[in-house]
Scaffold this active site. Structure first.
Site, short mmCIF file in Angstrom:
data_model
loop_
_atom_site.label_atom_id
_atom_site.label_comp_id
_atom_site.label_asym_id
_atom_site.label_seq_id
_atom_site.Cartn_x
_atom_site.Cartn_y
_atom_site.Cartn_z
N LYS A 1 0.83 -1.21 0.00
CA LYS A 1 0.00 0.00 0.00
C LYS A 1 0.87 1.26 0.00
O LYS A 1 0.57 2.22 -0.70
CB LYS A 1 -0.94 0.00 1.21
CG LYS A 1 -1.97 -1.11 1.19
CD LYS A 1 -3.00 -0.96 2.30
CE LYS A 1 -2.39 -1.05 3.68
NZ LYS A 1 -1.80 -2.40 3.95
N ARG B 1 -10.32 0.42 8.82
CA ARG B 1 -10.00 -0.99 8.94
C ARG B 1 -11.14 -1.80 9.53
O ARG B 1 -11.04 -3.03 9.61
CB ARG B 1 -8.74 -1.17 9.80
CG ARG B 1 -7.49 -0.64 9.11
CD ARG B 1 -6.24 -1.01 9.88
NE ARG B 1 -5.04 -0.57 9.18
CZ ARG B 1 -3.80 -0.80 9.59
NH1 ARG B 1 -3.61 -1.48 10.71
NH2 ARG B 1 -2.76 -0.36 8.91
N ARG C 1 12.07 -8.01 5.55
CA ARG C 1 11.81 -6.61 5.87
C ARG C 1 12.58 -6.13 7.10
O ARG C 1 12.63 -6.81 8.12
CB ARG C 1 10.31 -6.40 6.09
CG ARG C 1 9.93 -4.95 6.36
CD ARG C 1 8.44 -4.72 6.19
NE ARG C 1 7.65 -5.31 7.27
CZ ARG C 1 6.32 -5.20 7.35
NH1 ARG C 1 5.66 -4.56 6.38
NH2 ARG C 1 5.66 -5.75 8.35
N ARG D 1 10.41 -5.68 13.10
CA ARG D 1 9.24 -5.54 13.95
C ARG D 1 9.05 -6.86 14.71
O ARG D 1 9.30 -7.92 14.17
CB ARG D 1 8.00 -5.23 13.11
CG ARG D 1 8.05 -3.84 12.51
CD ARG D 1 6.89 -3.61 11.57
NE ARG D 1 6.89 -2.25 11.03
CZ ARG D 1 6.24 -1.86 9.93
NH1 ARG D 1 5.55 -2.75 9.25
NH2 ARG D 1 6.30 -0.61 9.53
N ARG E 1 -1.77 -12.33 12.06
CA ARG E 1 -2.14 -10.97 11.64
C ARG E 1 -2.92 -10.99 10.34
O ARG E 1 -3.91 -10.26 10.18
CB ARG E 1 -0.88 -10.11 11.46
CG ARG E 1 -0.22 -9.65 12.74
CD ARG E 1 0.97 -8.77 12.44
NE ARG E 1 0.57 -7.54 11.77
CZ ARG E 1 1.42 -6.73 11.13
NH1 ARG E 1 2.71 -7.04 11.05
NH2 ARG E 1 0.99 -5.62 10.58
#
Length: 295
Positions: A78, A153, A192, A225, A236
């Site tokens: 996104k 959301r 990431r 993270r 998630r």
């Protein structure tokens, strides 16, 4: 919902509903008369079949500013797509994540409430998120195009947002669902690294830092993270799907949902570009910044 949902048109002008009749898309094609057709040609054939000049006049000269919502799983790209759209179309990007970080860093009232909720391990409440986004939308003029990233959301957020936008006379006129395979997203997450204070994201495969392990801008260390591992991230994703599927149905029923599929942002962005150029004012293609090699 299938990986490629039927294209639906915005309700702003009757001429835009012509896209709602288009059948199911694949990553880069659309099916017309039982034949796969490149997306850009499909739109052209739909627009210029009959009364083409009148249709284009409605679609371009009489259309309102782009008011777009991007929906996609964590890691679907996104942020990358938001940047490309902002570079090539006249829109302001409103990122819920960026706004949260900004307000927390500045110690605003909303930031303090959000930080407290996050410290306790909870999602930021609908009330805080709505106040944050409402405040930002209120700063934009009626003629300013905008793009929402990361909000809403939940159905509560979506319905509250609609109420706000109606009061501002700025209803959403397009929702794009980024449909990226789960296995692709999981691989991105494994690669990431993040500069936590700024939110800058690096990927060791396609967007590595200039110096291993440190942020390009500040030189500060990069971190993973805590939930960037396959087991936690699958949870998630499951939670995301549970929240998102009602949203997709909600916007589909409003005739403003488009679902675009692909493995990378380089595959999906040309579809976004063709869609926006068709339904909103085309930009000079020579000014585009494609940003090759993104997620």
């Amino acid at each position: 919902m299938s990986p490629a949902t039927a294209v639906a048109a915005a309700p702003v002008a009757p001429s835009r509903r012509l896209l709602s009749s288009l059948p199911t898309t694949t990553a880069n094609t659309i099916k017309i008369n039982n034949q796969l057709t490149p997306l850009s040609k499909a739109y052209s054939r739909s627009l210029f079949s009959s009364s083409s000049t009148l249709r284009m006049a409605h679609m371009v000269e009489g259309c309102p500013p782009l008011r777009l919502l991007l929906i996609g799983s964590p890691g679907a790209g996104k942020g990358t797509q938001s940047g490309r759209i902002q570079n090539n179309f006249e829109v302001s990007t409103i990122s819920s994540g960026d706004l949260l970080r900004k307000n927390i860093a500045q110690g605003t009232e909303i930031g303090k409430r959000a930080a407290k909720e996050m410290k306790n391990g909870a999602f930021v409440s609908d009330e805080v998120m709505v106040k944050l986004i409402d405040s930002e939308l209120g700063k934009l003029g009626a003629e300013q195009g905008w793009l929402l990233d990361g909000f809403p959301r939940t159905m509560t957020q979506a319905q509250t947002l609609d109420h706000t936008l109606e009061s501002l006379n700025q209803p959403l006129n397009l929702v794009i669902h980024l449909n990226v395979p789960e296995e692709v997203i999981l691989q991105r997450i494994m690669d990431r690294w993040v500069h936590i204070p700024s939110g800058r994201v690096y990927n060791m495969t396609y967007n590595p830092p200039k110096r291993a392990g440190v942020d390009d801008v500040t030189g500060e260390p990069l971190e993973r993270r805590p939930d960037d591992n396959p087991e936690t991230f699958k949870i998630r994703l499951q939670k995301h799907h549970e929240l998102t599927e009602p949203l997709l149905d909600y916007y589909k029923n409003k005739n403003i949902l488009v679902s675009l599929a692909g493995n990378t942002s380089d595959e999906i962005y040309p579809q976004i570009r063709d869609l926006l150029q068709t339904r909103f004012k085309p930009e000079d293609s020579s000014s585009e910044i494609e940003g090759q090699g993104q997620a």
